[in-house]
Design a protein around this motif. Structure first.
Motif, PDB file in Angstrom:
ATOM      1  N   ILE A  41     -21.937  -4.729 -15.141  1.00 51.11           N
ATOM      2  CA  ILE A  41     -22.575  -4.815 -13.828  1.00 51.11           C
ATOM      3  C   ILE A  41     -21.519  -4.512 -12.784  1.00 51.11           C
ATOM      4  O   ILE A  41     -20.402  -5.040 -12.846  1.00 51.11           O
ATOM      5  CB  ILE A  41     -23.171  -6.216 -13.585  1.00 51.11           C
ATOM      6  CG1 ILE A  41     -24.220  -6.548 -14.647  1.00 51.11           C
ATOM      7  CG2 ILE A  41     -23.770  -6.318 -12.185  1.00 51.11           C
ATOM      8  CD1 ILE A  41     -24.731  -7.972 -14.589  1.00 51.11           C
ATOM      9  N   GLY A  42     -21.854  -3.665 -11.818  1.00 51.62           N
ATOM     10  CA  GLY A  42     -20.924  -3.343 -10.751  1.00 51.62           C
ATOM     11  C   GLY A  42     -21.604  -3.295  -9.401  1.00 51.62           C
ATOM     12  O   GLY A  42     -22.695  -2.718  -9.261  1.00 51.62           O
ATOM     13  N   LEU A  43     -20.991  -3.929  -8.397  1.00 52.10           N
ATOM     14  CA  LEU A  43     -21.512  -3.943  -7.027  1.00 52.10           C
ATOM     15  C   LEU A  43     -20.470  -3.376  -6.080  1.00 52.10           C
ATOM     16  O   LEU A  43     -19.261  -3.596  -6.262  1.00 52.10           O
ATOM     17  CB  LEU A  43     -21.862  -5.361  -6.576  1.00 52.10           C
ATOM     18  CG  LEU A  43     -23.197  -5.975  -7.013  1.00 52.10           C
ATOM     19  CD1 LEU A  43     -23.194  -6.251  -8.510  1.00 52.10           C
ATOM     20  CD2 LEU A  43     -23.462  -7.273  -6.242  1.00 52.10           C
ATOM     21  N   SER A  44     -20.913  -2.649  -5.087  1.00 51.40           N
ATOM     22  CA  SER A  44     -20.051  -2.170  -4.010  1.00 51.40           C
ATOM     23  C   SER A  44     -20.593  -2.701  -2.695  1.00 51.40           C
ATOM     24  O   SER A  44     -21.759  -2.444  -2.343  1.00 51.40           O
ATOM     25  CB  SER A  44     -20.020  -0.637  -3.989  1.00 51.40           C
ATOM     26  OG  SER A  44     -19.220  -0.172  -2.922  1.00 51.40           O
ATOM     27  N   ASP A  45     -19.781  -3.486  -1.994  1.00 49.31           N
ATOM     28  CA  ASP A  45     -20.186  -4.112  -0.735  1.00 49.31           C
ATOM     29  C   ASP A  45     -21.492  -4.889  -0.878  1.00 49.31           C
ATOM     30  O   ASP A  45     -22.357  -4.891   0.001  1.00 49.31           O
ATOM     31  CB  ASP A  45     -20.315  -3.070   0.373  1.00 49.31           C
ATOM     32  CG  ASP A  45     -18.973  -2.465   0.754  1.00 49.31           C
ATOM     33  OD1 ASP A  45     -17.933  -3.113   0.479  1.00 49.31           O
ATOM     34  OD2 ASP A  45     -18.949  -1.366   1.306  1.00 49.31           O
ATOM     35  N   GLY A  46     -21.633  -5.546  -2.018  1.00 48.81           N
ATOM     36  CA  GLY A  46     -22.804  -6.376  -2.264  1.00 48.81           C
ATOM     37  C   GLY A  46     -24.018  -5.639  -2.758  1.00 48.81           C
ATOM     38  O   GLY A  46     -25.046  -6.260  -3.053  1.00 48.81           O
ATOM     39  N   ASN A  47     -23.932  -4.309  -2.887  1.00 48.31           N
ATOM     40  CA  ASN A  47     -25.063  -3.504  -3.335  1.00 48.31           C
ATOM     41  C   ASN A  47     -24.867  -3.096  -4.793  1.00 48.31           C
ATOM     42  O   ASN A  47     -23.786  -2.636  -5.183  1.00 48.31           O
ATOM     43  CB  ASN A  47     -25.199  -2.248  -2.469  1.00 48.31           C
ATOM     44  CG  ASN A  47     -25.422  -2.577  -1.012  1.00 48.31           C
ATOM     45  OD1 ASN A  47     -26.302  -3.357  -0.678  1.00 48.31           O
ATOM     46  ND2 ASN A  47     -24.606  -1.999  -0.137  1.00 48.31           N
ATOM     47  N   LEU A  48     -25.913  -3.258  -5.569  1.00 47.08           N
ATOM     48  CA  LEU A  48     -25.835  -2.937  -6.989  1.00 47.08           C
ATOM     49  C   LEU A  48     -25.649  -1.434  -7.188  1.00 47.08           C
ATOM     50  O   LEU A  48     -26.418  -0.627  -6.674  1.00 47.08           O
ATOM     51  CB  LEU A  48     -27.110  -3.393  -7.706  1.00 47.08           C
ATOM     52  CG  LEU A  48     -27.157  -3.140  -9.221  1.00 47.08           C
ATOM     53  CD1 LEU A  48     -26.089  -3.936  -9.939  1.00 47.08           C
ATOM     54  CD2 LEU A  48     -28.547  -3.501  -9.764  1.00 47.08           C
ATOM     55  N   GLU A  49     -24.608  -1.062  -7.930  1.00 47.07           N
ATOM     56  CA  GLU A  49     -24.343   0.342  -8.240  1.00 47.07           C
ATOM     57  C   GLU A  49     -24.439   0.644  -9.722  1.00 47.07           C
ATOM     58  O   GLU A  49     -24.823   1.734 -10.110  1.00 47.07           O
ATOM     59  CB  GLU A  49     -22.956   0.748  -7.737  1.00 47.07           C
ATOM     60  CG  GLU A  49     -22.860   0.948  -6.242  1.00 47.07           C
ATOM     61  CD  GLU A  49     -21.648   1.781  -5.861  1.00 47.07           C
ATOM     62  OE1 GLU A  49     -20.647   1.771  -6.606  1.00 47.07           O
ATOM     63  OE2 GLU A  49     -21.721   2.456  -4.810  1.00 47.07           O
ATOM     64  N   THR A  50     -24.061  -0.332 -10.580  1.00 46.03           N
ATOM     65  CA  THR A  50     -24.034  -0.110 -12.021  1.00 46.03           C
ATOM     66  C   THR A  50     -24.669  -1.298 -12.729  1.00 46.03           C
ATOM     67  O   THR A  50     -24.342  -2.449 -12.437  1.00 46.03           O
ATOM     68  CB  THR A  50     -22.583   0.039 -12.529  1.00 46.03           C
ATOM     69  OG1 THR A  50     -21.953   1.105 -11.844  1.00 46.03           O
ATOM     70  CG2 THR A  50     -22.564   0.309 -14.021  1.00 46.03           C
ATOM     71  N   LEU A  51     -25.564  -1.006 -13.636  1.00 46.17           N
ATOM     72  CA  LEU A  51     -26.137  -2.033 -14.499  1.00 46.17           C
ATOM     73  C   LEU A  51     -26.598  -1.361 -15.777  1.00 46.17           C
ATOM     74  O   LEU A  51     -27.556  -0.585 -15.763  1.00 46.17           O
ATOM     75  CB  LEU A  51     -27.312  -2.749 -13.830  1.00 46.17           C
ATOM     76  CG  LEU A  51     -28.101  -3.741 -14.705  1.00 46.17           C
ATOM     77  CD1 LEU A  51     -27.207  -4.789 -15.320  1.00 46.17           C
ATOM     78  CD2 LEU A  51     -29.225  -4.375 -13.911  1.00 46.17           C
ATOM     79  N   PHE A  52     -25.879  -1.589 -16.849  1.00 51.61           N
ATOM     80  CA  PHE A  52     -26.338  -1.029 -18.115  1.00 51.61           C
ATOM     81  C   PHE A  52     -26.048  -1.978 -19.258  1.00 51.61           C
ATOM     82  O   PHE A  52     -25.087  -2.742 -19.236  1.00 51.61           O
ATOM     83  CB  PHE A  52     -25.723   0.351 -18.389  1.00 51.61           C
ATOM     84  CG  PHE A  52     -24.255   0.362 -18.687  1.00 51.61           C
ATOM     85  CD1 PHE A  52     -23.774   0.057 -19.963  1.00 51.61           C
ATOM     86  CD2 PHE A  52     -23.345   0.712 -17.705  1.00 51.61           C
ATOM     87  CE1 PHE A  52     -22.418   0.088 -20.237  1.00 51.61           C
ATOM     88  CE2 PHE A  52     -21.983   0.740 -17.980  1.00 51.61           C
ATOM     89  CZ  PHE A  52     -21.521   0.429 -19.246  1.00 51.61           C
ATOM     90  N   ASP A  53     -26.927  -1.925 -20.236  1.00 54.30           N
ATOM     91  CA  ASP A  53     -26.776  -2.685 -21.466  1.00 54.30           C
ATOM     92  C   ASP A  53     -26.650  -1.707 -22.619  1.00 54.30           C
ATOM     93  O   ASP A  53     -27.292  -0.647 -22.625  1.00 54.30           O
ATOM     94  CB  ASP A  53     -27.996  -3.578 -21.704  1.00 54.30           C
ATOM     95  CG  ASP A  53     -28.027  -4.783 -20.798  1.00 54.30           C
ATOM     96  OD1 ASP A  53     -27.602  -5.849 -21.234  1.00 54.30           O
ATOM     97  OD2 ASP A  53     -28.472  -4.640 -19.649  1.00 54.30           O
ATOM     98  N   ALA A  54     -25.845  -2.054 -23.596  1.00 56.57           N
ATOM     99  CA  ALA A  54     -25.700  -1.249 -24.811  1.00 56.57           C
ATOM    100  C   ALA A  54     -25.817  -2.158 -26.018  1.00 56.57           C
ATOM    101  O   ALA A  54     -25.385  -3.314 -25.981  1.00 56.57           O
ATOM    102  CB  ALA A  54     -24.353  -0.527 -24.819  1.00 56.57           C
ATOM    103  N   ASP A  55     -26.411  -1.631 -27.082  1.00 58.35           N
ATOM    104  CA  ASP A  55     -26.582  -2.400 -28.308  1.00 58.35           C
ATOM    105  C   ASP A  55     -26.213  -1.494 -29.476  1.00 58.35           C
ATOM    106  O   ASP A  55     -26.897  -0.511 -29.750  1.00 58.35           O
ATOM    107  CB  ASP A  55     -28.032  -2.870 -28.436  1.00 58.35           C
ATOM    108  CG  ASP A  55     -28.178  -4.055 -29.375  1.00 58.35           C
ATOM    109  OD1 ASP A  55     -27.149  -4.576 -29.838  1.00 58.35           O
ATOM    110  OD2 ASP A  55     -29.322  -4.461 -29.640  1.00 58.35           O
TER     111      ASP A  55
END
Length: 495
Positions: A41-55
């Motif tokens: 999970i990654g946020l820039s200035d409080g805004n979500l930029e990255t969200l990924f799950d891997a299995d």
């Protein structure tokens, strides 16, 4: 333990693979099944930029046929797929035999029977919703953005849950471990375009979601201090190059340990078997027991049992039980990190459990244990170490680094540097890097802090091998006092 993984017919798969390998003439066969779930999970200035799950899920079969390795993997978790992987592994060994110049032998390991191991954590991070994690990181970001002098904030979280089943006939091990790596970076930008960053020092840890809520690290206190650290860094004077006494926090020293001791004491590297990825090692076996690696304050251990360590396991990927051993004793090189092949190659009775594969699709490699510098019993506090320095620099946090292909010549920077004058901190400095050879650096160690200064740092992404693999590893250290280390001004070096 993850019920989806444990519900699979793991023993049936292992029996099918090992029986097939034995029927085809393999002298050794081991079976692994893994499910590795990861989230970023990654946020820039409080805004979500990255969200990924891997299995990543699958099985692997490793064999030795007439002294030659064979390996194969599959994604179908069925007895037929396991048997087919065994057939392919045996065929790989037979084809490879024509090119094999060294017979593969494995050191013996006691049979451990049926065993189960789970790492030390309270809350599975994957039991917490992504929305809750984003909300937590977003709250941290907004808290910092509301402070004067903070122009941007990056916040991220990596989480991994690794479930692994291993069977070689003597040991059948079912294991699960989790790990987290939270990072927050504040950025200040001046009108002329100059900028500085300040990152949290919270280390990655083999803990559950409780870590983010304050168990094991005071995130609230660190975030509150970050803007002040950043403002002071912007106003800091540039360092004057020269030789200084250094007091180094574990938040910086862990990386120096990793690069100059951890990699240097991997036996496959010291013997030249690992060379293409990050080089070999100056600490060759002819120096064992004689090389004065550091001062007599130096006691370094390899450990696969450290609580919350990123390289901590119950059993490695060759069925070897986790253990602890000396690498450097009273400053002298006294041991190496081994897997079963390297142990047999050196005529040793047993591996110390350093085999690991980062996925079911990869063959296990000799990988790093938790390698840690031990504190001094009743040793000084960090403040007492600083008080013993007339003219020096105090270093906290890691940043960039460089080291040669023999693990010998290096250069490291950090997050924060403070001038020490007359035994007291006298404001931050910038543009600081320390440079040395491995043995000169560690022999300059004049004092080691006590247990109250000890912190377990580490990384998720130690790289090795071809094809490349990554492994998580922790390094503990106390604060230390180093005398007469060369300091560079990075701004002058860059110009």
């Amino acid at each position: 333990m993850d019920s989806g993984f444990t519900a699979l017919p793991l023993r049936e798969l292992a029996d099918a693979a090992r029986q097939q390998a034995s029927d085809l003439g393999a002298q050794h066969a081991d079976f692994r099944a893994e499910q590795i779930r990861s989230q970023q999970i990654g946020l820039s200035d409080g805004n979500l930029e990255t969200l990924f799950d891997a299995d990543d899920i699958g099985l692997a079969v490793r064999v030795v046929v007439d002294g030659t390795w064979g390996f194969a993997a599959a994604v179908d978790l069925t007895p037929d797929a396991a048997a087919q992987a065994a057939r392919e592994a045996v065929e790989v060994a037979r084809v490879s035999a024509a090119m094999n110049t060294e017979r593969i032998e494995l050191a013996a390991e006691p049979a451990h029977g049926d065993v189960t191991w789970v790492s030390a954590y309270e809350v599975d991070p994957f039991s917490v919703s992504a929305a809750d994690k984003v909300a937590l990181l977003g709250g941290w970001s907004r808290q910092l953005l509301a402070r004067d002098g903070v122009d941007h904030v990056d916040a991220s979280l990596q989480a991994v849950r690794e479930c692994k089943f291993y069977s070689d006939g003597a040991t059948t091990a079912l294991q699960q471990r989790v790990r987290l790596h939270p990072t927050v970076t504040a950025v200040a930008v001046e009108k002329d375009g100059r900028f500085e960053t300040m990152r949290t020092l919270a280390p990655p840890a083999g803990r559950g979601y409780e870590y983010l809520l304050g168990t094991g690290w005071d995130f609230a206190a660190e975030l509150d201090q970050l803007p002040e650290y950043l403002a002071e860094k912007l106003a800091a004077a540039t360092v004057r190059p020269g030789r200084y006494d250094l007091v180094i926090e574990p938040s910086n020293l862990w990386l120096t340990i990793h690069e100059s001791i951890g990699h240097a004491t991997e036996l496959d590297r010291a013997l030249g078997y690992e060379a293409a990825y990050a080089g070999t090692s100056f600490a060759t076996p002819d120096k064992l027991g004689t090389l004065q690696y550091g001062s007599d304050h130096m006691h370094v251990v390899g450990d696969r049992t450290t609580e919350h360590g990123l390289a901590t396991v119950g059993y490695d990927d060759e069925g070897v039980a986790g253990q602890s051993w000396d690498l450097i004793t009273d400053g002298v090189l006294s041991g190496y990190q081994l897997d079963r092949r390297m142990a047999a190659l050196r005529g040793l009775d047993r591996s110390n459990g350093c085999s690991f594969a980062d996925s079911p699709g990869h063959m296990p490699l000799q990988r790093m244990a938790n390698v840690s510098l031990q504190p001094a019993e009743n040793g000084p506090s960090t403040e007492e170490l600083i008080a013993g320095v007339e003219d020096g620099i105090y270093i906290a946090g890691d940043k960039s680094w460089s080291i040669d292909m023999q693990r010998y010549n290096f250069q490291f920077t950090g997050q924060r540097f403070y001038k020490i004058s007359g035994g007291r901190l006298a404001g931050q400095l910038r543009d600081v890097a320390y440079q040395a050879t491995t043995t000169d650096f560690w022999n300059s160690m004049a004092a080691v802090g006590g247990p109250q200064t000890y912190v377990l740092g580490g990384a998720f992404n130690c790289g090795k091998g071809q094809p490349g693999q990554v492994a998580p590893v922790s390094h503990g250290a106390p604060s230390v006092l180093m005398r007469g280390i060369r300091i560079l001004n990075t701004a002058e070096e860059a110009s």
